[in-house]
Structures are given as C-alpha cells and as structure tokens.
Design a protein around this motif. Structure first.
Motif, short mmCIF file in Angstrom:
data_model
loop_
_atom_site.label_atom_id
_atom_site.label_comp_id
_atom_site.label_asym_id
_atom_site.label_seq_id
_atom_site.Cartn_x
_atom_site.Cartn_y
_atom_site.Cartn_z
N ARG A 1 25.44 11.27 14.25
CA ARG A 1 26.34 10.34 14.93
C ARG A 1 26.84 9.24 14.01
O ARG A 1 27.93 8.71 14.21
N SER A 2 26.10 8.89 13.00
CA SER A 2 26.41 7.71 12.21
C SER A 2 27.62 7.88 11.30
O SER A 2 28.53 7.08 11.33
N ALA A 3 27.62 8.87 10.44
CA ALA A 3 28.72 9.10 9.49
C ALA A 3 29.04 7.84 8.71
O ALA A 3 30.18 7.48 8.52
N VAL A 4 28.03 7.11 8.27
CA VAL A 4 28.22 5.89 7.50
C VAL A 4 27.48 6.01 6.18
O VAL A 4 26.71 6.92 5.96
N PHE A 5 27.70 5.05 5.30
CA PHE A 5 27.09 5.08 3.98
C PHE A 5 25.58 4.91 4.06
O PHE A 5 24.84 5.65 3.46
N TYR A 6 25.12 3.93 4.81
CA TYR A 6 23.69 3.69 5.00
C TYR A 6 23.35 4.01 6.46
O TYR A 6 24.16 3.81 7.33
N VAL A 7 22.14 4.43 6.71
CA VAL A 7 21.70 4.67 8.08
C VAL A 7 20.43 3.88 8.30
O VAL A 7 19.43 4.07 7.62
N HIS A 8 20.48 2.95 9.25
CA HIS A 8 19.30 2.18 9.65
C HIS A 8 19.14 2.41 11.15
O HIS A 8 19.98 1.98 11.95
N PRO A 9 18.09 3.10 11.57
CA PRO A 9 17.96 3.50 12.98
C PRO A 9 18.04 2.34 13.98
O PRO A 9 18.69 2.46 15.01
N LEU A 10 17.41 1.21 13.69
CA LEU A 10 17.44 0.10 14.65
C LEU A 10 18.83 -0.51 14.76
O LEU A 10 19.29 -0.85 15.86
N LEU A 11 19.53 -0.66 13.64
CA LEU A 11 20.89 -1.19 13.70
C LEU A 11 21.82 -0.21 14.40
O LEU A 11 22.71 -0.61 15.15
N LEU A 12 21.62 1.08 14.16
CA LEU A 12 22.44 2.10 14.80
C LEU A 12 22.25 2.09 16.31
O LEU A 12 23.20 2.21 17.07
N LEU A 13 21.01 1.92 16.76
CA LEU A 13 20.75 1.82 18.20
C LEU A 13 21.42 0.59 18.80
O LEU A 13 21.81 0.59 19.96
N ALA A 14 21.55 -0.47 18.01
CA ALA A 14 22.22 -1.69 18.47
C ALA A 14 23.75 -1.57 18.38
O ALA A 14 24.46 -2.50 18.74
N GLY A 15 24.24 -0.45 17.88
CA GLY A 15 25.68 -0.24 17.78
C GLY A 15 26.30 -0.78 16.51
O GLY A 15 27.51 -0.91 16.42
N LEU A 16 25.48 -1.09 15.51
CA LEU A 16 25.98 -1.62 14.25
C LEU A 16 26.00 -0.53 13.18
O LEU A 16 25.10 0.31 13.12
N HIS A 17 27.01 -0.56 12.35
CA HIS A 17 27.16 0.41 11.26
C HIS A 17 27.20 -0.36 9.94
O HIS A 17 27.71 -1.47 9.88
N ILE A 18 26.67 0.24 8.90
CA ILE A 18 26.61 -0.40 7.59
C ILE A 18 27.41 0.43 6.60
O ILE A 18 27.21 1.63 6.48
N TYR A 19 28.33 -0.24 5.89
CA TYR A 19 29.18 0.42 4.92
C TYR A 19 29.08 -0.28 3.57
O TYR A 19 28.81 -1.47 3.51
N GLU A 20 29.36 0.46 2.52
CA GLU A 20 29.56 -0.16 1.21
C GLU A 20 31.06 -0.38 1.09
O GLU A 20 31.85 0.53 1.32
N ALA A 21 31.44 -1.61 0.78
CA ALA A 21 32.85 -1.97 0.70
C ALA A 21 33.11 -2.70 -0.61
O ALA A 21 32.18 -3.01 -1.36
N THR A 22 34.37 -2.97 -0.87
CA THR A 22 34.77 -3.69 -2.07
C THR A 22 35.67 -4.85 -1.66
O THR A 22 36.57 -4.68 -0.84
N THR A 23 35.42 -6.02 -2.24
CA THR A 23 36.26 -7.18 -1.95
C THR A 23 37.61 -7.03 -2.65
O THR A 23 37.79 -6.13 -3.48
N VAL A 24 38.53 -7.93 -2.34
CA VAL A 24 39.85 -7.93 -2.98
C VAL A 24 39.70 -8.06 -4.49
O VAL A 24 40.44 -7.46 -5.26
N SER A 25 38.69 -8.81 -4.92
CA SER A 25 38.47 -9.00 -6.36
C SER A 25 37.74 -7.82 -7.01
O SER A 25 37.50 -7.83 -8.21
N GLY A 26 37.36 -6.81 -6.21
CA GLY A 26 36.72 -5.62 -6.76
C GLY A 26 35.20 -5.66 -6.76
O GLY A 26 34.56 -4.76 -7.28
N ARG A 27 34.60 -6.68 -6.15
CA ARG A 27 33.15 -6.80 -6.12
C ARG A 27 32.58 -5.93 -5.00
O ARG A 27 33.03 -6.01 -3.85
#
Length: 75
Positions: A16-42
């Motif tokens: 169900r997650s299809a996200v970069f990281y999977v944390h079962p408790l956050l997923l049950l709370a409806g939260l998803h975790i992604y790796e992203a990049t800022t405008v400056s590339g960080r």
C-alpha cells in the motif's frame, strides 16, 4: 497465528505504501515519508499525508529536525 497476522499486516502496508521509506506506525497514521530535494539541491526527508507526489511538486514545509521536514499549511 500471531506471527502470520503480523506478516500479512506488514505485507499489506508495504504494498500500500509505494514510498521511499516505510514506517508501519506512521503509515497507520496516514503519513508517508519521501526523500526529496530542496530548490537548492539539498536532499531532505519529507513527511506528508499525500500518497503520491509528482517529480517536480513544490510544497510548503516546516522543519521538524535537521534535514527532516513536514508538509505544512499556508497561513
């Protein structure tokens, strides 16, 4: 039996997650975790309720910890 139920729950959350990281408790709370990049590339870790993000999505986020941000709301 308990181990089998646990394995099935983990498998369902993983599929169900299809996200970069999977944390079962956050997923049950409806939260998803992604790796992203800022405008400056960080590279950062982003916590959001969105299930899907486009490649060039622009979000308003607040700092949770160094290099960890949560999607916030515009005031």
């Amino acid at each position: 039996l308990a181990l089998a139920v646990f394995a099935v729950l983990l498998a369902a959350m993983y599929v169900r997650s299809a996200v970069f990281y999977v944390h079962p408790l956050l997923l049950l709370a409806g939260l998803h975790i992604y790796e992203a990049t800022t405008v400056s590339g960080r590279p950062i870790t982003l916590i959001t309720r969105r299930r899907h993000l486009t490649q060039n999505a622009r979000l308003f986020a607040v700092t949770v910890a160094p290099a960890v941000y949560a999607e916030g709301r515009h005031s």
